[in-house]
Motif scaffolding. Structure first.
Motif, PDB file in Angstrom:
ATOM      1  N   ALA A 251       0.830  -1.206   0.000  1.00  0.00           N
ATOM      2  CA  ALA A 251       0.000   0.000   0.000  1.00  0.00           C
ATOM      3  C   ALA A 251       0.864   1.255   0.000  1.00  0.00           C
ATOM      4  N   LEU A 252       1.986   1.193   0.718  1.00  0.00           N
ATOM      5  CA  LEU A 252       2.918   2.327   0.722  1.00  0.00           C
ATOM      6  C   LEU A 252       3.498   2.537  -0.675  1.00  0.00           C
ATOM      7  N   TYR A 253       3.892   1.451  -1.314  1.00  0.00           N
ATOM      8  CA  TYR A 253       4.405   1.526  -2.689  1.00  0.00           C
ATOM      9  C   TYR A 253       3.353   2.151  -3.604  1.00  0.00           C
ATOM     10  N   GLN A 254       2.120   1.684  -3.497  1.00  0.00           N
ATOM     11  CA  GLN A 254       1.049   2.192  -4.346  1.00  0.00           C
ATOM     12  C   GLN A 254       0.835   3.694  -4.135  1.00  0.00           C
ATOM     13  N   ARG A 255       0.806   4.118  -2.893  1.00  0.00           N
ATOM     14  CA  ARG A 255       0.552   5.531  -2.613  1.00  0.00           C
ATOM     15  C   ARG A 255       1.648   6.415  -3.188  1.00  0.00           C
ATOM     16  N   LEU A 256       2.891   6.032  -2.955  1.00  0.00           N
ATOM     17  CA  LEU A 256       4.008   6.837  -3.462  1.00  0.00           C
ATOM     18  C   LEU A 256       4.019   6.886  -4.985  1.00  0.00           C
ATOM     19  N   MET A 257       3.753   5.755  -5.611  1.00  0.00           N
ATOM     20  CA  MET A 257       3.887   5.663  -7.063  1.00  0.00           C
ATOM     21  C   MET A 257       2.680   6.224  -7.811  1.00  0.00           C
ATOM     22  N   THR A 258       1.557   6.381  -7.139  1.00  0.00           N
ATOM     23  CA  THR A 258       0.381   6.932  -7.813  1.00  0.00           C
ATOM     24  C   THR A 258       0.129   8.400  -7.479  1.00  0.00           C
ATOM     25  N   ARG A 259       0.565   8.852  -6.314  1.00  0.00           N
ATOM     26  CA  ARG A 259       0.310  10.234  -5.924  1.00  0.00           C
ATOM     27  C   ARG A 259       1.511  11.163  -6.098  1.00  0.00           C
ATOM     28  N   SER A 260       2.725  10.586  -6.099  1.00  0.00           N
ATOM     29  CA  SER A 260       3.914  11.447  -6.059  1.00  0.00           C
ATOM     30  C   SER A 260       4.937  11.172  -7.139  1.00  0.00           C
TER      31      SER A 260
END
Length: 447
Positions: A251-260
Motif C-alpha cells: 500500500a505504501l508503494y502504491q501511494r508513493l507511485m500513484t500520488r507522487s
C-alpha cells in the motif's frame, strides 16, 4: 589527500591487487607473510573471455583492464550487457555446458542459489590456498560478513569472490526541499508527507520516483517490507508476502507511485529514474548507492551540488538498509581457470576497490578499503554519500530471498505491483501473487 591510482607501479599492484587471501577458505591460516609473491605472469599469452553486467562496476573493470593485461600478459575480451539480458544469456550458455566466457560477474541477490545448485562456478578453494596464485596479505576479516555469506555456499565452498555491496539509499534534491521548507524524512510516514508536499504536477515536479517496471519494481516493495519487520520468506522457509506487513508495504508503494511519481513510472527501471532525477524535477529517488556518479557530473546533471544522500528512513518497526551484492567467479566449464582466477583476484583488489569507491560507482566488501582514511579522503562524491554508506552497514538486511527462482519471484510479484499502479487492491494483489508463487518455490526446494 587523494591516493594516486592512475599510474600504479608493479609493486603497488602486487601489494594492492593481491587477492582474496590467507584465510578465505579452510586451511589457509598457515599462509603467512613469508609466502612467495604471486606469479602473475604464469599464464602470459592466455586470452580470457569476461562476461560483465552493465553497471558502474563493469565500467570500472573495463576502464582499467589494460593494467591487468600489462601485469599478467593475459589478453582480456570483456563485454558488458544490461543485467536482465546478461542473466538470460548466462543461464542459456551455462546450461549448455559450453559457455563462451571464462569469468562471469554475478548478482548474488538474484543468482546465488541458482548457480550453486547447478554447479556452474568453479571451486576457488584450491586457488585461494596456493601462495603462487593468491597473495597472503588479506585475511577473512577484511571482508564484510555479508560478502562472505554471499560468496560461500552451504558447504563453505567459495564459488566466487565478493566484489561490491549495493545498499539502497534515498537520493534527494536539497533545492526542492528547501523551497518547501522541508527536512529530510526520518520515518516512512514523513517520507510520504514530504513526497506529496513536493509534488506539483502542473509544474512537472514530483516528490518521489522508484522502479515501476515489472520485475524491477519488486525490490522497492520488498525494501519497504523490511521496515515493517518482515522479509519475503520467514526463518521457517514460509512465504510472508501476504502478511499484514507485506500488504502495508504494498500500500505504501502504491501511494508513493500513484500520488507522487511522474507519469509513465510504470515503465521505469533504474535508468529512467536516474534520468528523471538528473533533470532536477524529482524530490526523492530510492535506489542503489552505486548510481550516484552521474548526479555530480556537470555534463550530465542539473543537480550538481544539490543532492542529498541518506540512509532509508525508519519503518514502523525498524530501520533497514536494503542490501544487494555482486561477485565475480570462474566458470566450471572454463579450461583457463587459473588465469580466470587471477582476473577475479585483480577485480576485487584493494586498488580496484579504492577506485570504485572514490568514483562513487560502488562499495567494496573489503573493510581495508572502507576504513582507509586516505582512500576516504579521495572519494569524489560529497561527504553525505560516504556517510550514507557507513550508516547503511549497521542496519543492512538482505532485500531479496536467497532462492533459485528469484527471477520468477520478481516477475510474479512485479505483476501485482504493476497492477497496484493501475489501481489494484494491495491485499488482493499480494494474496494472488503469493498463491501463484508458492508452488514455484516448493518445486525449487524439492530434492
Amino acid at each position: 589527500m587523494t591516493i594516486d591510482l592512475s599510474r600504479p607501479t608493479r609493486r603497488q599492484v602486487l601489494a594492492g591487487s593481491a587477492a582474496l587471501g590467507a584465510a578465505l577458505g579452510a586451511g589457509l591460516a598457515g599462509v603467512g607473510p613469508a609466502a612467495a609473491a604471486v606469479d602473475w605472469k604464469r599464464h602470459a599469452g592466455t586470452t580470457l573471455e569476461v562476461n560483465l553486467i552493465k553497471s558502474p562496476r563493469g565500467d570500472t573493470l573495463q576502464k582499467y583492464q589494460k593494467e591487468f593485461e600489462e601485469l599478467t600478459g593475459i589478453k582480456v575480451n570483456s563485454e558488458q550487457t544490461p543485467e536482465q539480458q546478461q542473466r538470460q544469456k548466462a543461464v542459456i550458455e551455462l546450461t549448455s555446458g559450453r559457455p563462451s566466457f571464462d569469468v562471469i560477474h554475478i548478482s548474488y541477490h538474484v543468482q546465488k542459489r541458482q548457480f550453486e545448485k547447478a554447479g556452474w562456478l568453479a571451486d576457488l578453494g584450491p586457488f585461494l590456498k596456493n601462495p603462487e596464485l593468491t597473495d597472503p596479505s588479506l585475511t577473512e576479516s577484511d571482508f564484510a560478513t555479508a560478502g562472505l555469506d554471499f560468496a560461500r555456499d552451504r558447504n563453505g565452498r567459495f564459488g566466487g569472490l565478493p566484489f561490491s555491496v549495493d545498499y539502497w539509499i534515498v537520493y534527494w534534491n536539497k533545492e526542492l526541499f528547501a523551497a518547501k521548507g522541508l527536512e529530510f524524512p526520518r520515518t516512512f510516514d514523513e517520507l510520504v508527507k514530504a513526497a506529496e508536499t513536493l509534488t506539483d504536477a502542473d509544474k512537472g515536479i514530483y516528490g518521489f520516483v522508484a522502479r515501476g517496471a515489472k520485475n524491477a519494481n519488486t525490490p522497492v516493495w520488498s525494501s519497504f517490507m523490511l521496515g515493517y519487520g518482515k522479509s519475503a520468506i520467514g526463518p521457517d522457509g514460509a512465504l510472508q508476502t501476504d502478511s499484514p506487513e507485506a500488504i502495508e508495504a504494498a500500500a505504501l508503494y502504491q501511494r508513493l507511485m500513484t500520488r507522487s511519481a511522474p507519469r509513465g513510472v510504470v515503465g521505469f527501471n533504474w535508468a529512467e529514474c536516474q534520468s528523471a532525477f538528473l533533470q532536477g524535477r524529482i524530490g526523492m529517488w530510492f535506489d542503489g548507492v552505486g548510481f550516484a556518479p552521474p548526479l555530480e557530473n556537470p555534463q550530465k546533471s542539473r543537480v550538481v551540488g544539490k543532492v542529498g544522500y541518506s540512509v532509508v528512513p525508519k519503518g514502523p518497526v525498524v530501520q533497514a538498509a536494503p542490501t544487494f551484492g555482486d561477485g565475480i567467479g570462474v566458470t566450471e566449464a572454463s579450461a583457463k581457470k587459473e588465469a580466470a582466477y587471477l582476473y577475479c583476484q585483480w577485480a576485487i583488489s584493494k586498488e580496484m576497490g579504492a577506485r570504485l569507491l572514490q568514483a562513487g560507482g560502488g562499495v567494496p566488501f573489503r573493510n581495508s578499503v572502507l576504513n582507509d582514511p586516505d582512500i576516504r579522503k579521495g572519494v569524489t562524491m560529497p561527504p553525505s554519500w560516504i556517510d550514507a554508506v557507513a550508516e547503511s552497514g549497521p542496519v543492512s538486511q538482505l532485500c531479496l530471498p536467497v532462492i533459485v527462482p528469484v527471477t520468477e519471484f520478481r516477475d510474479v510479484f512485479g505483476v501485482g505491483l504493476t497492477n497496484l499502479i493501475g489501481g489494484g487492491d494491495p491485499a488482493a494483489e499480494m494474496k494472488k501473487a503469493t498463491e501463484a508463487f508458492r508452488p514455484v518455490l516448493a518445486r525449487s526446494e524439492a530434492p
